[in-house]
Scaffold this motif. Sequence first.
Motif, mmCIF file in Angstrom:
data_model
loop_
_atom_site.group_PDB
_atom_site.id
_atom_site.type_symbol
_atom_site.label_atom_id
_atom_site.label_comp_id
_atom_site.label_asym_id
_atom_site.label_seq_id
_atom_site.Cartn_x
_atom_site.Cartn_y
_atom_site.Cartn_z
ATOM 1 N N PHE A 56 -3.771 -10.637 4.851
ATOM 2 C CA PHE A 56 -3.500 -9.276 3.971
ATOM 3 C C PHE A 56 -2.763 -9.479 2.795
ATOM 4 O O PHE A 56 -1.957 -10.315 2.807
ATOM 5 C CB PHE A 56 -2.740 -8.547 5.036
ATOM 6 N N ASN A 57 -3.407 -9.034 1.720
ATOM 7 C CA ASN A 57 -2.825 -9.140 0.432
ATOM 8 C C ASN A 57 -2.000 -7.949 0.198
ATOM 9 O O ASN A 57 -2.454 -6.624 0.036
ATOM 10 C CB ASN A 57 -3.770 -9.447 -0.601
ATOM 11 N N GLU A 58 -0.631 -7.901 0.278
ATOM 12 C CA GLU A 58 0.359 -6.783 0.076
ATOM 13 C C GLU A 58 0.128 -6.137 -1.215
ATOM 14 O O GLU A 58 0.211 -5.135 -1.539
ATOM 15 C CB GLU A 58 1.671 -7.176 0.320
ATOM 16 N N GLU A 59 0.213 -7.297 -2.284
ATOM 17 C CA GLU A 59 -0.187 -6.716 -3.779
ATOM 18 C C GLU A 59 -1.225 -5.816 -3.881
ATOM 19 O O GLU A 59 -1.531 -4.906 -4.425
ATOM 20 C CB GLU A 59 -0.056 -7.994 -4.721
ATOM 21 N N LYS A 60 -2.637 -6.125 -3.480
ATOM 22 C CA LYS A 60 -3.956 -5.558 -3.651
ATOM 23 C C LYS A 60 -3.814 -4.460 -2.320
ATOM 24 O O LYS A 60 -4.780 -3.437 -2.720
ATOM 25 C CB LYS A 60 -4.904 -6.356 -3.559
ATOM 26 N N GLY A 61 -3.142 -4.500 -1.312
ATOM 27 C CA GLY A 61 -3.311 -3.471 -0.268
ATOM 28 C C GLY A 61 -4.474 -3.476 0.610
ATOM 29 O O GLY A 61 -4.406 -2.357 1.209
ATOM 30 N N TYR A 62 -4.802 -4.573 0.820
ATOM 31 C CA TYR A 62 -5.957 -4.760 1.700
ATOM 32 C C TYR A 62 -6.062 -6.125 2.463
ATOM 33 O O TYR A 62 -5.473 -6.999 2.146
ATOM 34 C CB TYR A 62 -7.421 -4.456 1.211
ATOM 35 N N GLY A 63 -6.736 -6.231 3.430
ATOM 36 C CA GLY A 63 -7.039 -7.422 4.159
ATOM 37 C C GLY A 63 -7.990 -7.279 5.404
ATOM 38 O O GLY A 63 -8.803 -6.240 5.282
ATOM 39 N N PHE A 64 -7.988 -8.141 6.466
ATOM 40 C CA PHE A 64 -9.021 -8.428 7.414
ATOM 41 C C PHE A 64 -8.457 -8.573 8.826
ATOM 42 O O PHE A 64 -7.354 -9.105 8.683
ATOM 43 C CB PHE A 64 -10.236 -9.286 7.160
ATOM 44 N N ILE A 65 -8.808 -8.092 9.799
ATOM 45 C CA ILE A 65 -8.555 -8.067 11.048
ATOM 46 C C ILE A 65 -9.682 -8.602 11.896
ATOM 47 O O ILE A 65 -10.678 -8.153 11.679
ATOM 48 C CB ILE A 65 -7.977 -6.738 11.806
ATOM 49 N N LYS A 66 -9.442 -10.076 12.504
ATOM 50 C CA LYS A 66 -10.508 -10.385 13.556
ATOM 51 C C LYS A 66 -10.467 -9.837 14.766
ATOM 52 O O LYS A 66 -9.013 -9.903 15.524
ATOM 53 C CB LYS A 66 -10.022 -11.998 13.376
ATOM 54 N N VAL A 80 -8.244 1.460 11.221
ATOM 55 C CA VAL A 80 -7.372 2.440 10.652
ATOM 56 C C VAL A 80 -6.257 2.546 11.931
ATOM 57 O O VAL A 80 -6.590 2.141 12.985
ATOM 58 C CB VAL A 80 -8.020 3.856 10.335
ATOM 59 N N GLY A 81 -5.052 3.172 11.631
ATOM 60 C CA GLY A 81 -4.273 3.456 12.559
ATOM 61 C C GLY A 81 -3.573 1.985 13.021
ATOM 62 O O GLY A 81 -3.156 1.752 14.324
ATOM 63 N N VAL A 82 -3.608 1.172 12.013
ATOM 64 C CA VAL A 82 -3.037 -0.301 12.592
ATOM 65 C C VAL A 82 -1.630 -0.323 12.867
ATOM 66 O O VAL A 82 -0.868 -0.081 12.206
ATOM 67 C CB VAL A 82 -3.548 -1.241 11.442
ATOM 68 N N GLN A 83 -1.278 -0.731 14.177
ATOM 69 C CA GLN A 83 -0.095 -1.217 14.691
ATOM 70 C C GLN A 83 0.171 -2.330 15.357
ATOM 71 O O GLN A 83 -0.586 -3.133 15.948
ATOM 72 C CB GLN A 83 0.219 0.063 15.939
ATOM 73 N N LEU A 84 1.522 -2.862 15.088
ATOM 74 C CA LEU A 84 1.729 -4.259 15.771
ATOM 75 C C LEU A 84 1.818 -4.018 17.295
ATOM 76 O O LEU A 84 2.176 -3.063 17.596
ATOM 77 C CB LEU A 84 3.096 -4.578 15.248
ATOM 78 N N ILE A 85 1.466 -5.072 18.133
ATOM 79 C CA ILE A 85 1.645 -5.155 19.507
ATOM 80 C C ILE A 85 2.467 -6.135 20.120
ATOM 81 O O ILE A 85 2.687 -6.983 19.038
ATOM 82 C CB ILE A 85 0.069 -5.105 19.885
ATOM 83 N N PHE A 137 -12.293 -4.757 7.947
ATOM 84 C CA PHE A 137 -11.538 -4.534 6.634
ATOM 85 C C PHE A 137 -10.440 -3.450 6.886
ATOM 86 O O PHE A 137 -10.637 -2.679 7.766
ATOM 87 C CB PHE A 137 -12.520 -4.071 5.365
ATOM 88 N N VAL A 138 -9.148 -3.673 6.258
ATOM 89 C CA VAL A 138 -8.201 -2.849 6.685
ATOM 90 C C VAL A 138 -7.502 -2.387 5.339
ATOM 91 O O VAL A 138 -7.218 -3.458 4.433
ATOM 92 C CB VAL A 138 -7.068 -3.476 7.574
ATOM 93 N N HIS A 139 -7.414 -1.332 4.991
ATOM 94 C CA HIS A 139 -6.558 -0.924 3.742
ATOM 95 C C HIS A 139 -5.334 -0.656 4.024
ATOM 96 O O HIS A 139 -4.982 0.045 5.183
ATOM 97 C CB HIS A 139 -7.472 0.216 2.932
#
Length: 65
Positions: free
Chosen positions: A11-21, A60-65, A30-32
Amino acid sequence: MGTNTGTVKFFNEEKGYGFIKDDNDNADYFVHAKGLVDQITKDDRVSYNLEDGRKGVNAVGVQLI
């Protein structure tokens, strides 16, 4: 599509996106930043939903678990 779980691969905080496996199918989604509920960083465990975006399926709706 239901709630999925996975690990933040990148996850690149500067660009605001990343990936989740994904845990189940090992696909990378892809996650924005606008799809985040919580702040995430690499290797975080998360739950999320999938929705069709302009360039494919997005987490979407990405939350820590």
